[in-house]
Design a protein around this motif. Structure first.
Motif, PDB file in Angstrom:
ATOM      1  N   GLY A  86      35.141  42.580  31.738  1.00 47.68           N
ATOM      2  CA  GLY A  86      34.819  42.243  30.374  1.00 47.68           C
ATOM      3  C   GLY A  86      36.026  42.159  29.459  1.00 47.68           C
ATOM      4  N   LEU A  87      37.204  41.909  30.032  1.00 49.23           N
ATOM      5  CA  LEU A  87      38.445  41.893  29.251  1.00 49.23           C
ATOM      6  C   LEU A  87      38.683  40.510  28.656  1.00 49.23           C
ATOM      7  CD1 LEU A  87      40.680  43.858  31.780  1.00 49.23           C
ATOM      8  CD2 LEU A  87      39.507  44.775  29.759  1.00 49.23           C
ATOM      9  N   THR A  88      39.171  40.492  27.428  1.00 55.46           N
ATOM     10  CA  THR A  88      39.489  39.248  26.734  1.00 55.46           C
ATOM     11  C   THR A  88      40.913  39.325  26.209  1.00 55.46           C
ATOM     12  OG1 THR A  88      37.194  38.840  26.100  1.00 55.46           O
ATOM     13  CG2 THR A  88      38.896  37.740  24.806  1.00 55.46           C
ATOM     14  N   PHE A  89      41.686  38.268  26.445  1.00 51.57           N
ATOM     15  CA  PHE A  89      43.079  38.254  26.038  1.00 51.57           C
ATOM     16  C   PHE A  89      43.430  36.917  25.392  1.00 51.57           C
ATOM     17  CE2 PHE A  89      42.999  40.989  29.864  1.00 51.57           C
ATOM     18  CZ  PHE A  89      43.441  42.178  29.298  1.00 51.57           C
ATOM     19  N   LYS A  90      44.224  36.983  24.353  1.00 53.58           N
ATOM     20  CA  LYS A  90      44.827  35.809  23.733  1.00 53.58           C
ATOM     21  C   LYS A  90      46.336  35.988  23.814  1.00 53.58           C
ATOM     22  CE  LYS A  90      44.819  33.032  19.492  1.00 53.58           C
ATOM     23  NZ  LYS A  90      44.256  32.913  18.109  1.00 53.58           N
ATOM     24  N   LEU A  91      46.992  35.128  24.590  1.00 56.04           N
ATOM     25  CA  LEU A  91      48.420  35.267  24.801  1.00 56.04           C
ATOM     26  C   LEU A  91      49.193  34.539  23.708  1.00 56.04           C
ATOM     27  CD1 LEU A  91      48.647  34.802  28.679  1.00 56.04           C
ATOM     28  CD2 LEU A  91      48.447  36.894  27.349  1.00 56.04           C
ATOM     29  N   GLN A 118      43.180  45.385  22.830  1.00 56.02           N
ATOM     30  CA  GLN A 118      42.886  46.749  22.435  1.00 56.02           C
ATOM     31  C   GLN A 118      43.269  47.647  23.609  1.00 56.02           C
ATOM     32  OE1 GLN A 118      38.787  46.941  21.279  1.00 56.02           O
ATOM     33  NE2 GLN A 118      39.087  45.732  19.425  1.00 56.02           N
ATOM     34  N   GLY A 119      44.353  48.346  23.456  1.00 60.05           N
ATOM     35  CA  GLY A 119      44.899  49.118  24.564  1.00 60.05           C
ATOM     36  C   GLY A 119      46.250  48.558  24.949  1.00 60.05           C
ATOM     37  N   THR A 120      46.805  49.119  25.991  1.00 61.03           N
ATOM     38  CA  THR A 120      48.135  48.732  26.432  1.00 61.03           C
ATOM     39  C   THR A 120      48.028  47.767  27.596  1.00 61.03           C
ATOM     40  OG1 THR A 120      49.005  50.879  25.756  1.00 61.03           O
ATOM     41  CG2 THR A 120      50.370  49.562  27.236  1.00 61.03           C
ATOM     42  N   TYR A 121      48.283  46.513  27.323  1.00 60.64           N
ATOM     43  CA  TYR A 121      48.256  45.478  28.358  1.00 60.64           C
ATOM     44  C   TYR A 121      49.507  44.620  28.227  1.00 60.64           C
ATOM     45  CZ  TYR A 121      43.304  46.623  28.882  1.00 60.64           C
ATOM     46  OH  TYR A 121      42.118  47.276  29.088  1.00 60.64           O
ATOM     47  N   VAL A 122      50.120  44.356  29.371  1.00 61.94           N
ATOM     48  CA  VAL A 122      51.288  43.482  29.407  1.00 61.94           C
ATOM     49  C   VAL A 122      51.126  42.517  30.572  1.00 61.94           C
ATOM     50  CG1 VAL A 122      53.791  43.326  29.711  1.00 61.94           C
ATOM     51  CG2 VAL A 122      52.817  45.194  28.368  1.00 61.94           C
ATOM     52  N   PHE A 123      51.283  41.238  30.301  1.00 64.38           N
ATOM     53  CA  PHE A 123      51.321  40.238  31.359  1.00 64.38           C
ATOM     54  C   PHE A 123      52.769  40.146  31.846  1.00 64.38           C
ATOM     55  CE2 PHE A 123      47.302  39.398  29.543  1.00 64.38           C
ATOM     56  CZ  PHE A 123      46.558  38.652  30.457  1.00 64.38           C
ATOM     57  N   TYR A 144      43.596  22.801  37.190  1.00 64.30           N
ATOM     58  CA  TYR A 144      44.094  23.993  36.521  1.00 64.30           C
ATOM     59  C   TYR A 144      44.621  24.965  37.576  1.00 64.30           C
ATOM     60  CZ  TYR A 144      41.306  22.302  32.566  1.00 64.30           C
ATOM     61  OH  TYR A 144      40.765  21.539  31.564  1.00 64.30           O
ATOM     62  N   CYS A 145      45.862  25.357  37.438  1.00 69.04           N
ATOM     63  CA  CYS A 145      46.477  26.324  38.354  1.00 69.04           C
ATOM     64  C   CYS A 145      46.993  27.488  37.510  1.00 69.04           C
ATOM     65  CB  CYS A 145      47.616  25.687  39.136  1.00 69.04           C
ATOM     66  SG  CYS A 145      47.147  24.169  40.003  1.00 69.04           S
ATOM     67  N   VAL A 146      46.374  28.658  37.677  1.00 67.68           N
ATOM     68  CA  VAL A 146      46.684  29.810  36.837  1.00 67.68           C
ATOM     69  C   VAL A 146      46.961  31.012  37.735  1.00 67.68           C
ATOM     70  CG1 VAL A 146      45.912  31.277  34.928  1.00 67.68           C
ATOM     71  CG2 VAL A 146      45.064  28.918  35.116  1.00 67.68           C
ATOM     72  N   GLU A 147      48.090  31.665  37.494  1.00 70.74           N
ATOM     73  CA  GLU A 147      48.440  32.905  38.194  1.00 70.74           C
ATOM     74  C   GLU A 147      49.103  33.854  37.205  1.00 70.74           C
ATOM     75  OE1 GLU A 147      50.931  32.130  41.532  1.00 70.74           O
ATOM     76  OE2 GLU A 147      49.354  31.193  42.722  1.00 70.74           O
ATOM     77  N   PHE A 148      48.796  35.152  37.347  1.00 65.37           N
ATOM     78  CA  PHE A 148      49.468  36.118  36.485  1.00 65.37           C
ATOM     79  C   PHE A 148      49.399  37.506  37.097  1.00 65.37           C
ATOM     80  CE2 PHE A 148      45.156  35.405  34.858  1.00 65.37           C
ATOM     81  CZ  PHE A 148      44.619  36.678  34.796  1.00 65.37           C
ATOM     82  N   THR A 149      50.314  38.354  36.653  1.00 65.78           N
ATOM     83  CA  THR A 149      50.340  39.772  37.018  1.00 65.78           C
ATOM     84  C   THR A 149      50.172  40.587  35.753  1.00 65.78           C
ATOM     85  OG1 THR A 149      51.840  39.330  38.866  1.00 65.78           O
ATOM     86  CG2 THR A 149      51.656  41.608  38.127  1.00 65.78           C
ATOM     87  N   LEU A 150      49.247  41.551  35.789  1.00 67.07           N
ATOM     88  CA  LEU A 150      48.904  42.329  34.604  1.00 67.07           C
ATOM     89  C   LEU A 150      49.215  43.800  34.840  1.00 67.07           C
ATOM     90  CD1 LEU A 150      47.593  42.187  31.770  1.00 67.07           C
ATOM     91  CD2 LEU A 150      45.376  42.513  32.886  1.00 67.07           C
ATOM     92  N   ASN A 151      49.937  44.388  33.884  1.00 63.77           N
ATOM     93  CA  ASN A 151      50.288  45.815  33.914  1.00 63.77           C
ATOM     94  C   ASN A 151      50.990  46.219  35.207  1.00 63.77           C
ATOM     95  OD1 ASN A 151      49.226  46.017  31.384  1.00 63.77           O
ATOM     96  ND2 ASN A 151      47.586  47.447  31.914  1.00 63.77           N
ATOM     97  N   ASN A 152      51.724  45.283  35.773  1.00 69.16           N
ATOM     98  CA  ASN A 152      52.490  45.542  36.996  1.00 69.16           C
ATOM     99  C   ASN A 152      51.628  46.116  38.105  1.00 69.16           C
ATOM    100  OD1 ASN A 152      54.967  45.308  38.349  1.00 69.16           O
ATOM    101  ND2 ASN A 152      55.454  47.469  38.015  1.00 69.16           N
ATOM    102  N   ARG A 153      50.333  45.734  38.069  1.00 74.23           N
ATOM    103  CA  ARG A 153      49.409  46.252  39.079  1.00 74.23           C
ATOM    104  C   ARG A 153      48.490  45.169  39.642  1.00 74.23           C
ATOM    105  NH1 ARG A 153      45.151  51.408  38.673  1.00 74.23           N
ATOM    106  NH2 ARG A 153      44.005  50.887  40.599  1.00 74.23           N
ATOM    107  N   TYR A 154      47.920  44.372  38.775  1.00 72.81           N
ATOM    108  CA  TYR A 154      46.908  43.404  39.213  1.00 72.81           C
ATOM    109  C   TYR A 154      47.509  41.995  39.310  1.00 72.81           C
ATOM    110  CZ  TYR A 154      43.767  47.199  37.880  1.00 72.81           C
ATOM    111  OH  TYR A 154      43.148  48.419  37.756  1.00 72.81           O
TER     112      TYR A 154
END
Length: 302
Positions: A86-91, A118-123, A144-154
């Motif tokens: 249920g996470l929503t992000f606007k970069l 809301q909280g600590t999130y870093v792409f 559409y080709c999308v890849e990312f790493t979130l919080n150095n974990r996911y």
């Protein structure tokens, strides 16, 4: 078959075919393209637990500002773990780059902090490539080709359920009596993430100089996923079905391999038995558009 060329100017002009158009008071050229939740799924690798899950339900939108030369992604309803979603992000906006040879709009960034989190999130890393205005047979077939790493974990890789590829197809009759090479054949791979099965459709298949174009498909193909692509490999003989979804008597396909990399394309090879039309060994090196190296233009097939 109608063929046409996409140049830099044409790519900008066809931005009007994006999902929606936004106008602003200062006459900015702003357009938004959307990859809906029904059109995609994600593979999420948890670097801490070393587990990978398939998630659905997220949607992605991309605000193209051609005045500022930026792309701003938004992600809605992202799921990263069975009980974490249920996470929503606007970069923040990133620099828009246009590959005029291969037709991609691209952007990338590192250590990005969402503007609404809301909280600590870093792409840690974010990469996006798209051909939002691509069409085939007068139907929209965006990429559409999308890849990312979130919080150095996911590590998240987004897959489209519907994948169209174009390129050079080379075919040889089983007895070696004929050879054919053309750019008229198109390939579609539709993936069901619930079953890990796929459907391959071949459009305008022409595998010999005297053969007329044929459109057909095979179903229930097993799919394996990697971090940034998928593999279909099977020696099984599959019945071929026609455009009315009926099996064609005496037609079959076997020794099928489809190796696809998101953002690059796919290699396809198979043997097909087409009744009185002959038996052929087919190999195809495919991308998202057909392009010419010598003149920096590209042409989707339509």
């Amino acid at each position: 078959m109608k063929k046409y060329f996409l140049t830099f100017c044409a790519l900008l002009a066809t931005a009007l075919t994006f999902t929606s158009c936004l106008s602003t008071s200062n006459s900015e050229n702003v357009y938004t393209a959307t990859l809906g939740s029904a059109e995609c799924f994600a593979r999420v690798y948890d670097m801490e637990t070393q587990e990978t899950i398939t998630t659905q339900g997220a949607s992605y939108s991309f605000k193209f500002n051609f005045t500022d030369g930026t792309i701003q992604p938004e992600i809605a309803n992202l799921q990263l773990a069975p009980n974490f979603g249920g996470l929503t992000f606007k970069l923040p906006p990133m620099t828009l780059v246009l590959d005029t040879k291969k037709g991609f709009y691209t952007c990338s960034g590192q250590n990005l902090t969402p503007v609404n989190a809301q909280g600590t999130y870093v792409f840690d890393k974010f990469s996006f490539k798209s051909i939002p205005n691509r069409a085939y047979n007068n139907l929209a077939q965006p990429v559409y080709c999308v890849e990312f790493t979130l919080n150095n974990r996911y590590q998240v890789s987004v897959y489209q359920k519907n994948n169209f590829y174009f390129g050079t197809t080379k075919a040889m009759s089983e007895d070696g009596s004929s050879n054919e090479s053309n750019e008229d054949v198109a390939y579609n791979v539709s993936i069901d993430p619930n079953t890990n099965k796929a459907v391959l459709r071949v459009y305008n298949g022409k595998f010999a100089p005297t053969m007329g174009p044929e459109t057909f498909g095979v179903k229930d193909l097993p799919v394996e996923f990697s971090r940034n692509g998928f593999l279909i490999r099977t020696d099984k003989a599959y019945s071929i079905y026609d455009t009315s979804n009926k099996d064609v008597e005496g037609w079959s396909m076997n020794n099928l391999i489809i190796s696809a990399v998101n953002g690059t394309g796919a290699n396809v090879s198979f043997k097909c038995v087409l009744g009185e039309k002959g038996t052929y060994i087919v190999n195809a090196s495919l991308e998202y558009l057909i392009y010419k190296e010598n003149n920096n233009t590209n042409k989707p097939k339509n």
